[in-house]
Design a protein around this motif. Structure first.
Motif, PDB file in Angstrom:
ATOM      1  N   TRP A 140       3.153   2.451  14.712  1.00 36.67           N
ATOM      2  CA  TRP A 140       3.914   2.272  15.947  1.00 36.67           C
ATOM      3  C   TRP A 140       4.845   3.456  16.190  1.00 36.67           C
ATOM      4  CZ3 TRP A 140       8.935   1.854  17.596  1.00 36.67           C
ATOM      5  CH2 TRP A 140       9.109   1.350  18.882  1.00 36.67           C
ATOM      6  N   GLU A 141       5.512   3.922  15.131  1.00 36.83           N
ATOM      7  CA  GLU A 141       6.406   5.074  15.268  1.00 36.83           C
ATOM      8  C   GLU A 141       5.631   6.314  15.717  1.00 36.83           C
ATOM      9  OE1 GLU A 141       9.681   5.701  15.029  1.00 36.83           O
ATOM     10  OE2 GLU A 141      10.159   3.589  14.729  1.00 36.83           O
ATOM     11  N   GLU A 198       1.991  -0.827   9.815  1.00 39.11           N
ATOM     12  CA  GLU A 198       2.079  -1.107  11.248  1.00 39.11           C
ATOM     13  C   GLU A 198       3.285  -0.393  11.863  1.00 39.11           C
ATOM     14  OE1 GLU A 198       0.903  -2.792  14.851  1.00 39.11           O
ATOM     15  OE2 GLU A 198      -0.136  -2.831  12.930  1.00 39.11           O
ATOM     16  N   GLU A 199       4.402  -0.378  11.138  1.00 37.92           N
ATOM     17  CA  GLU A 199       5.589   0.298  11.631  1.00 37.92           C
ATOM     18  C   GLU A 199       5.347   1.809  11.746  1.00 37.92           C
ATOM     19  OE1 GLU A 199      10.336   0.815  10.608  1.00 37.92           O
ATOM     20  OE2 GLU A 199       8.989   0.014   9.091  1.00 37.92           O
ATOM     21  N   SER A 244       3.076  -4.474   6.962  1.00 40.12           N
ATOM     22  CA  SER A 244       4.144  -4.280   7.943  1.00 40.12           C
ATOM     23  C   SER A 244       4.597  -2.822   7.979  1.00 40.12           C
ATOM     24  CB  SER A 244       5.317  -5.190   7.595  1.00 40.12           C
ATOM     25  OG  SER A 244       6.387  -4.973   8.459  1.00 40.12           O
ATOM     26  N   LYS A 245       4.700  -2.192   6.816  1.00 34.37           N
ATOM     27  CA  LYS A 245       5.095  -0.783   6.783  1.00 34.37           C
ATOM     28  C   LYS A 245       4.050   0.093   7.449  1.00 34.37           C
ATOM     29  CE  LYS A 245       8.223  -0.643   2.886  1.00 34.37           C
ATOM     30  NZ  LYS A 245       8.521  -0.064   1.579  1.00 34.37           N
ATOM     31  N   LYS A 266       4.399  -7.089   3.259  1.00 34.92           N
ATOM     32  CA  LYS A 266       5.324  -5.974   3.422  1.00 34.92           C
ATOM     33  C   LYS A 266       4.583  -4.650   3.565  1.00 34.92           C
ATOM     34  CE  LYS A 266       9.204  -5.656   1.304  1.00 34.92           C
ATOM     35  NZ  LYS A 266      10.256  -5.552   0.284  1.00 34.92           N
TER      36      LYS A 266
END
Length: 59
Positions: free
Chosen positions: A46-47, A42-43, A39-40, A36
């Protein structure tokens, strides 16, 4: 009748099974936490990348 089921009379034989179960459950919880967190990150990356592309397109 059900000879494949074995429940020992000496309950101390359950201790290694319980310990290994706890170790694997803790390992699974740690793994999910790390996934998790990655993933955060990476998010967020990406943003940030998407926002930069959006600003470049508007310019």
């Amino acid at each position: 009748m059900m000879e494949f089921l074995y429940f020992p009379e000496d309950k101390s034989k359950y201790i290694p099974a319980v310990i290994s179960l706890i170790v694997f459950v803790i390992g699974a919880i740690i793994t999910m936490y790390l996934i998790k967190r990655a993933s955060k990150k990476e998010e967020a990356r990406w943003e940030k990348e998407y926002q930069m592309e959006k600003k470049e397109d508007n310019s």
